[in-house]
Enzyme design. Structure first.
Site, short mmCIF file in Angstrom:
data_model
loop_
_atom_site.label_atom_id
_atom_site.label_comp_id
_atom_site.label_asym_id
_atom_site.label_seq_id
_atom_site.Cartn_x
_atom_site.Cartn_y
_atom_site.Cartn_z
N CYS A 2 1.33 -0.09 -1.37
CA CYS A 2 0.97 -1.15 -0.43
C CYS A 2 -0.14 -0.68 0.52
O CYS A 2 -0.30 0.51 0.75
CB CYS A 2 2.18 -1.54 0.40
SG CYS A 2 3.57 -2.06 -0.59
N ARG A 26 -5.30 1.59 -4.66
CA ARG A 26 -3.98 2.18 -4.51
C ARG A 26 -2.94 1.45 -5.37
O ARG A 26 -1.84 1.94 -5.55
CB ARG A 26 -3.55 2.15 -3.04
CG ARG A 26 -4.49 2.91 -2.15
CD ARG A 26 -4.09 2.79 -0.71
NE ARG A 26 -2.92 3.58 -0.43
CZ ARG A 26 -2.95 4.81 0.06
NH1 ARG A 26 -4.09 5.37 0.34
NH2 ARG A 26 -1.84 5.46 0.30
N TRP A 72 2.78 -3.83 -3.33
CA TRP A 72 3.23 -3.32 -4.64
C TRP A 72 4.73 -3.49 -4.61
O TRP A 72 5.43 -2.82 -3.84
CB TRP A 72 2.83 -1.85 -4.77
CG TRP A 72 2.97 -1.28 -6.14
CD1 TRP A 72 2.09 -1.36 -7.17
CD2 TRP A 72 4.07 -0.48 -6.62
NE1 TRP A 72 2.57 -0.69 -8.26
CE2 TRP A 72 3.78 -0.14 -7.96
CE3 TRP A 72 5.27 -0.03 -6.07
CZ2 TRP A 72 4.63 0.63 -8.74
CZ3 TRP A 72 6.12 0.74 -6.85
CH2 TRP A 72 5.79 1.05 -8.17
N ASN A 98 4.34 -1.31 5.24
CA ASN A 98 4.40 -0.36 4.12
C ASN A 98 5.63 0.50 4.32
O ASN A 98 5.94 0.87 5.45
CB ASN A 98 3.19 0.57 4.11
CG ASN A 98 1.92 -0.12 3.69
OD1 ASN A 98 1.94 -1.30 3.33
ND2 ASN A 98 0.82 0.60 3.74
N GLY A 99 6.29 0.86 3.23
CA GLY A 99 7.47 1.72 3.33
C GLY A 99 8.72 0.96 2.92
O GLY A 99 8.65 -0.13 2.35
N GLU A 466 -1.24 17.47 -19.62
CA GLU A 466 -2.10 16.70 -18.73
C GLU A 466 -3.03 15.79 -19.54
O GLU A 466 -3.25 14.63 -19.17
CB GLU A 466 -2.88 17.65 -17.81
CG GLU A 466 -3.93 17.01 -16.92
CD GLU A 466 -3.40 15.91 -15.99
OE1 GLU A 466 -2.18 15.76 -15.85
OE2 GLU A 466 -4.25 15.18 -15.44
N LYS A 470 -3.23 11.69 -19.30
CA LYS A 470 -4.48 10.93 -19.06
C LYS A 470 -4.62 9.83 -20.11
O LYS A 470 -4.99 8.70 -19.79
CB LYS A 470 -5.71 11.83 -19.13
CG LYS A 470 -6.01 12.73 -17.96
CD LYS A 470 -6.37 12.04 -16.67
CE LYS A 470 -5.19 11.69 -15.83
NZ LYS A 470 -4.60 12.64 -14.97
N GLU A 473 -1.87 7.01 -19.56
CA GLU A 473 -2.00 6.10 -18.42
C GLU A 473 -3.27 5.26 -18.47
O GLU A 473 -3.27 4.14 -17.97
CB GLU A 473 -1.83 6.82 -17.08
CG GLU A 473 -2.86 7.83 -16.73
CD GLU A 473 -2.58 8.52 -15.38
OE1 GLU A 473 -1.86 7.97 -14.54
OE2 GLU A 473 -3.12 9.62 -15.18
N HIS A 489 11.40 22.22 -35.16
CA HIS A 489 12.77 22.04 -34.68
C HIS A 489 13.10 20.57 -34.43
O HIS A 489 14.06 20.28 -33.73
CB HIS A 489 12.99 22.87 -33.41
CG HIS A 489 12.87 24.33 -33.65
ND1 HIS A 489 13.80 25.05 -34.38
CD2 HIS A 489 11.90 25.22 -33.32
CE1 HIS A 489 13.42 26.31 -34.47
NE2 HIS A 489 12.25 26.45 -33.83
N LYS A 589 -2.05 4.40 -7.10
CA LYS A 589 -2.70 5.69 -6.85
C LYS A 589 -1.77 6.65 -6.10
O LYS A 589 -1.68 7.82 -6.41
CB LYS A 589 -3.99 5.48 -6.06
CG LYS A 589 -4.74 6.76 -5.71
CD LYS A 589 -5.29 7.44 -6.94
CE LYS A 589 -6.01 8.74 -6.65
NZ LYS A 589 -6.14 9.55 -7.89
O1 M6R Z 1 -0.96 12.17 -4.84
P1 M6R Z 1 -0.17 13.06 -5.74
O2 M6R Z 1 -0.97 14.16 -6.34
O3 M6R Z 1 1.08 13.58 -5.11
O4 M6R Z 1 0.27 12.13 -6.94
C1 M6R Z 1 1.12 12.60 -7.95
C2 M6R Z 1 1.14 11.67 -9.13
O5 M6R Z 1 1.61 10.41 -8.75
C3 M6R Z 1 -0.24 11.52 -9.77
O6 M6R Z 1 -0.76 12.75 -10.16
C4 M6R Z 1 -0.16 10.60 -11.01
O7 M6R Z 1 0.57 11.21 -12.02
C5 M6R Z 1 -1.57 10.26 -11.47
N1 M6R Z 1 -1.64 8.87 -11.82
C6 M6R Z 1 -2.02 11.04 -12.65
O8 M6R Z 1 -3.28 10.70 -13.10
#
Ligand code: M6R
Length: 594
Positions: A2, A26, A72, A98-99, A466, A470, A473, A489, A589
């Site tokens: 949010c 975000r 959100w 927010n929160g 990682e 990528k 997502e 296995h 984000k």
């Molecule tokens: O802001 P942060 O690094 O704590 O965020 C952690 C994850 O939410 C963040 O890395 C998320 O996995 C990304 N979308 C990855 O690209």
């Protein structure tokens, strides 16, 4: 997640919409604004993108104060009813939040008993009604706000207007909120990027602060009464300039080299590199690295780096597991929390657990004004600059560089004569973005695929994780990572002619073993893509469906050279599939809820 914007000044409808657009990155699923027009509060809300809201907000109003929000969904579906702002029953108060208000059901029950009715499923509406409840008891606006926040449990950043007042009210607890002033205009926002072009400094609100701002003054309170907050300079650089790039994701990948340079310059300054000088680490027996998503993958590699450089027992945890897991933590433990935003709820909760246990806490954080950055015992900024795309790219590479420097600093404290910057300097010398045409060709092949496997050992496995994230997502491809040795296995059963298996093999000592595992997949029909930093002779190369090459570095920051091609490949698969890589579906984000 949010986002909040509040404004006092000319054309609030324009400023609020512009601020909300800046917060779009975000992640959100509805948006709204409230404007105080004369003695009325006008509400505009829309499901989906901000352009839907833009269509219903008049181009020009005579309002001079308002609040806006991107939501959100957490409590209740994303629709116009649940979208913020929320109003009190007498329509005097409009609030954005927010929160999460953890005790909202109890507050609702209490207010129900006094005859209050609720129109939405949100926790936020209870705050609007509670303000009304206290005001109707005879308290003025600021006292009503004080009493309201005292009754709340949970996290909140609140932006509030009242139809009988020309003030913007605010309150903060465990959710970011900032204020800025320019002449007699005031802006409130949950992210300082809203202030770019508006002010040169901003007020960082801390937990427990509430208050009001008007054209004449800003007044802050904490639980002891009126208090002062010193403004900080606003320095955001050119983060929002896409230059010739189409998306922030690709722009940010190509920011990586500059980020590495910034890191070398920053940690090249003695006092920045001596951050642990005042702490005695001789009693530390174990180190735990904690993060979520990409930051967790950086933790896996960071733990390997620390062990390699110091021999200290280092393990990594996903923050949501660290919070509730069965762990041994004490004052001989160092907990290293890695986070781009510094606002991730699970990581902040992990920090609280570490702190309660007496552990020494370290932050590896990008956003230097974030909650995590301020709370840890020592924070190491990663200097990546603002990262907008949901998919973290330059921040990951920068986290690895700073984790490497951190490991070097600890090693120097323990064994002297170590240059903590040596590996990063070597990386910078060798750094390039690789053969993008090769990456584009592979992206074209993989776009139609939904059976993608990635395998590796050691650091290669961590980078493969990682790379996989990528691709998942930004391209919605069902890709999975396994330890190369685990193939036989179980998951070998999944391999068929439709499968692509990417073999990460950038460690000379185990190159042969890893490639052998790939042969097992090839024998079952899988198409094998080799990812390596070594040259192969032609006959060996023929064994592979495709080969992607990177440079050989010879230190643990090989991981940076290894991830860049996969960030670029993920980007092009996403674009080829017509997906906006900056804003993948369902994601935000900064994940500020558990
Ligand atoms: O802001 P942060 O690094 O704590 O965020 C952690 C994850 O939410 C963040 O890395 C998320 O996995 C990304 N979308 C990855 O690209």
């Amino acid at each position: 997640m949010c986002g909040i914007v509040g404004f006092i000044g000319k054309s609030p409808e324009k400023v609020l919409l512009d601020g909300l657009k800046r917060l779009e990155y975000r992640g959100y699923d509805s948006a709204g604004i409230a404007l105080k027009n004369g003695d009325d509060i006008e509400l505009f809300k829309a499901k989906g993108e901000i352009r839907n809201l833009e269509k219903i907000v008049p181009d020009k109003t005579s309002a001079e104060i308002g609040v806006g929000h991107t939501r959100w969904a957490t409590h209740g579906k994303p629709d116009e009813i649940n979208a913020h702002p929320h109003v009190s029953s007498d329509k005097k108060w409009a609030i954005v939040h927010n929160g999460i208000i953890e005790n909202y059901l109890a507050i609702k029950a209490k207010l129900n008993a006094f005859g209050y009715e609720f129109y939405s499923e949100t926790d936020t509406e209870t705050v609007a009604k509670l303000l009304e409840y206290y005001q109707k008891k005879g308290y003025d606006e600021i006292t009503s706000l004080n009493k309201t926040v005292n009754a709340l449990k949970g996290s909140y950043a609140l932006g509030i207007i009242n139809k009988n007042s020309d003030c913007l009210y605010f309150a903060k607890n465990k959710s970011p909120l900032f204020l800025a002033k320019s002449g007699d205009e005031i802006m409130l926002a949950s992210d300082i990027i809203c202030f770019k072009g508006f002010a040169k400094e901003y007020y960082p609100l801390v937990d427990g602060i509430f208050g009001f701002a008007s054209k004449e003054k800003i007044v802050f309170y904490d639980n002891l009464g009126e208090t002062e907050i010193k403004p900080l300079p606003l320095d955001l650089g050119e983060y929002d300039n896409l230059n010739t790039y189409k998306h922030f994701m690709i722009k940010e990948i190509y920011d990586t080299k500059t980020a590495i340079k910034n890191i070398i310059e920053y940690y090249g300054v003695k006092e920045n590199c001596d951050r642990l000088a005042d702490y005695d680490l001789s009693e530390i027996t174990k180190v735990k690295f904690v993060g979520c998503g990409t930051a967790y993958h950086a933790c896996l590699l960071g733990a390997n780096m620390l062990f390699e450089k110091t021999g200290i027992d280092a393990t990594s945890y996903v923050a949501s597991e660290f919070r509730y897991g069965n762990l041994s933590l004490d004052n001989k433990t160092m907990v290293v929390l890695v986070s781009q935003s510094g606002e991730t709820a699970d990581t902040l909760a992990a920090f609280e657990r570490a702190k309660e246990s007496g552990a020494f806490t370290v932050g590896i954080v990008n956003v230097e004004y974030s909650t995590l950055s301020k709370k840890v015992d020592v924070s190491f900024p990663i200097k990546a600059g603002v990262e907008i795309a949901v998919a973290s790219t330059k921040a990951f590479s920068s986290q690895l560089c700073v984790l490497n420097i951190f490991a070097g600093i600890v090693a120097r404290k323990l064994f002297k004569s170590v240059d903590p910057l040596a590996d990063v300097r070597a990386l910078y010398e060798k750094f390039d973005y690789g053969n993008v045409n090769d990456f584009k060709l592979l992206a074209d092949v993989l776009r139609y695929n939904d059976k993608l496997f990635m395998i590796g050992r050691g650091d290669d496995y961590c980078v493969a994780q990682e790379a996989c994230l990528k691709i998942k997502e930004t391209s919605y491809i069902n890709s999975n990572t396994y330890y190369a040795g685990e193939l036989k296995h179980g998951f070998l059963a999944l391999i068929d002619e439709q499968s692509y298996v990417v073999v990460f093999a950038t460690n000379k000592e185990i190159f042969g073993k890893t490639v052998c595992n790939a042969e097992e997949a090839k024998a079952r029909g899988g198409k094998i893509i080799l990812f390596t930093c070594f040259d192969l002779d032609a006959s060996d190369a023929d064994n592979f469906y495709y080969i992607i090459k990177t440079k050989e570095l010879g230190n643990s920051l090989q991981a940076v050279l290894n991830i860049i091609p996969w960030q670029i490949i993920a980007y092009y698969i996403s674009v080829n599939k017509g997906i906006n890589p900056d804003k993948p579906r369902n994601l935000a984000k900064s994940v500020t809820v558990e």
